[in-house]
Design a protein around this motif. Structure first.
Motif, PDB file in Angstrom:
ATOM      1  N   MET A 162       0.607  -1.190   0.127  1.00  0.00           N
ATOM      2  CA  MET A 162      -0.073   0.079  -0.012  1.00  0.00           C
ATOM      3  C   MET A 162       0.777   1.151   0.134  1.00  0.00           C
ATOM      4  O   MET A 162       0.398   2.289  -0.569  1.00  0.00           O
ATOM      5  CB  MET A 162      -1.044   0.032   1.026  1.00  0.00           C
ATOM      6  N   SER A 163       1.911   1.292   0.625  1.00  0.00           N
ATOM      7  CA  SER A 163       2.764   2.412   0.792  1.00  0.00           C
ATOM      8  C   SER A 163       3.599   2.578  -0.731  1.00  0.00           C
ATOM      9  O   SER A 163       3.476   3.681  -1.357  1.00  0.00           O
ATOM     10  CB  SER A 163       4.001   2.174   1.631  1.00  0.00           C
TER      11      SER A 163
ATOM     12  N   GLU B 133       0.599   3.982  -3.020  1.00  0.00           N
ATOM     13  CA  GLU B 133       0.271   5.513  -2.501  1.00  0.00           C
ATOM     14  C   GLU B 133       1.263   6.314  -3.187  1.00  0.00           C
ATOM     15  O   GLU B 133       1.195   7.349  -3.659  1.00  0.00           O
ATOM     16  CB  GLU B 133      -0.076   5.452  -1.286  1.00  0.00           C
TER      17      GLU B 133
ATOM     18  N   ARG C 174       0.782   6.796  -6.848  1.00  0.00           N
ATOM     19  CA  ARG C 174      -0.603   7.654  -7.127  1.00  0.00           C
ATOM     20  C   ARG C 174       0.108   9.075  -6.874  1.00  0.00           C
ATOM     21  O   ARG C 174      -0.514   9.732  -7.601  1.00  0.00           O
ATOM     22  CB  ARG C 174      -1.649   7.253  -6.271  1.00  0.00           C
ATOM     23  N   LYS C 175       0.619   9.216  -5.796  1.00  0.00           N
ATOM     24  CA  LYS C 175       1.211  10.714  -5.589  1.00  0.00           C
ATOM     25  C   LYS C 175       2.089  11.366  -6.461  1.00  0.00           C
ATOM     26  O   LYS C 175       1.926  12.478  -6.899  1.00  0.00           O
ATOM     27  CB  LYS C 175       1.718  10.842  -4.041  1.00  0.00           C
TER      28      LYS C 175
ATOM     29  N   VAL D  15       5.096  13.029  -1.207  1.00  0.00           N
ATOM     30  CA  VAL D  15       5.191  11.675  -0.672  1.00  0.00           C
ATOM     31  C   VAL D  15       5.466  11.641   0.624  1.00  0.00           C
ATOM     32  O   VAL D  15       5.591  10.775   1.382  1.00  0.00           O
ATOM     33  CB  VAL D  15       5.942  10.736  -1.498  1.00  0.00           C
TER      34      VAL D  15
ATOM     35  N   TYR E  80       4.100  12.312   3.560  1.00  0.00           N
ATOM     36  CA  TYR E  80       3.177  11.847   4.329  1.00  0.00           C
ATOM     37  C   TYR E  80       3.508  10.280   4.700  1.00  0.00           C
ATOM     38  O   TYR E  80       3.508   9.782   5.733  1.00  0.00           O
ATOM     39  CB  TYR E  80       2.028  11.910   3.912  1.00  0.00           C
ATOM     40  N   LEU E  81       4.160   9.600   3.440  1.00  0.00           N
ATOM     41  CA  LEU E  81       4.514   8.433   3.719  1.00  0.00           C
ATOM     42  C   LEU E  81       5.639   8.031   4.581  1.00  0.00           C
ATOM     43  O   LEU E  81       5.837   6.775   4.888  1.00  0.00           O
ATOM     44  CB  LEU E  81       4.666   7.688   2.217  1.00  0.00           C
TER      45      LEU E  81
ATOM     46  N   PRO F   6      -0.527   4.336   4.599  1.00  0.00           N
ATOM     47  CA  PRO F   6      -1.909   4.648   4.020  1.00  0.00           C
ATOM     48  C   PRO F   6      -2.960   3.687   4.003  1.00  0.00           C
ATOM     49  O   PRO F   6      -2.780   2.573   4.086  1.00  0.00           O
ATOM     50  CB  PRO F   6      -1.468   4.684   2.437  1.00  0.00           C
TER      51      PRO F   6
END
Length: 257
Positions: A233-234, A237, A240-241, A248, A250-251, A256
């Motif tokens: 998922m990381s 995401e 996607r970002k 990125v 936030y990761l 996520p």
């Protein structure tokens, strides 16, 4: 390539594991193929970056020459490797997933201590300990010297790349003899070659937790001690970002949803 990639934003995913040289050549050829087919942007997603030090610089150059415009990877064996790339690199961390696993699976987390198996891992261990608000200890495995009192605590042994697991098993024995009640091992890049599984089965670990940036299915068969943190998922995401030209960062500290 089964369809046109002209003008497309292309992500080629392959981890540097297993038959490493084969698994390196395939994305290099695919990257070059997409480049010559007029793809707009090419990103190599390499959850476990193969080779270290000078050889890693060579791999970085090969990806660039093949046509990769961007690299996504996770927990480089040596953080200095990030400086080897001439192209932009998004360097993700397994730490958010590790923290999530600890909070969900270790009920005694307030009575635990985070332990580094060697001096090189002290920075990683300190960060995890700070975010859990617990102590950390240094374990100089080569001399079997444990710095700090761990009696009656739950020990979480954290390491990066492991091969035969001899070092972490020695560290676990040292912790047990020092009075810990349980020992967990959390490993980012597991190689598990040679006698590794035998070492784990014979060691005192409550659980050995690994990320799946290297496929784990073969090692999990009938290995009840091995548990997996899913980092897909990381990576998803991050893709996607990056595709949407978002940050990125936030990761770096969150898993996520």
């Amino acid at each position: 390539i089964g369809k046109s990639v002209r003008g497309k934003d292309v992500y080629i995913i392959q981890s540097g594991c297993g038959k490493i040289n084969d698994n390196l050549m395939v994305p290099l050829i695919m990257t070059n193929t997409c480049k010559t087919a007029s793809a707009s942007q090419l990103t190599a997603v390499i959850p476990c970056f193969p080779y270290v030090t000078i050889s890693a610089k060579l791999v970085a150059n090969m990806l660039s020459v093949a046509g990769a415009d961007h690299i996504i990877t996770m927990d480089l064996h040596a953080s200095q490797t990030q400086g080897f790339f001439d192209n932009p690199v998004d360097y993700l961390y397994a730490e958010p997933g590790v923290l999530k696993w600890i909070r969900e699976n270790i009920s005694e987390q307030k009575n635990c201590t985070i332990v580094s198996s060697d001096a090189g891992g002290a920075k990683r261990v300190t960060s995890i300990a700070d975010r859990l608000n617990v102590d950390f200890k240094a374990n100089e495995v080569d001399r079997m010297v444990l710095v700090g009192d761990v009696k009656d605590l739950v020990a979480i042994l954290v390491d990066g790349m492991v091969d035969t697991c001899g070092t972490i098993c020695h560290a676990a024995d040292k912790l047990l003899s020092a009075g810990v009640t349980k020992v967990y091992a959390i490993l980012t890049h597991r190689i598990f070659s040679g006698p590794a599984i035998s070492h784990i089965n014979n060691a005192c670990f409550k659980a050995v937790v690994v990320t799946n940036n290297i496929p784990q299915e073969d090692k999990m068969k009938h290995r009840s001690k091995i548990q997996v943190i899913n980092i897909s998922m990381s990576l998803a995401e991050a893709i996607r970002k990056i595709h949407n030209e978002e940050s990125v960062s936030y990761l770096f500290s969150h898993v996520p949803l």
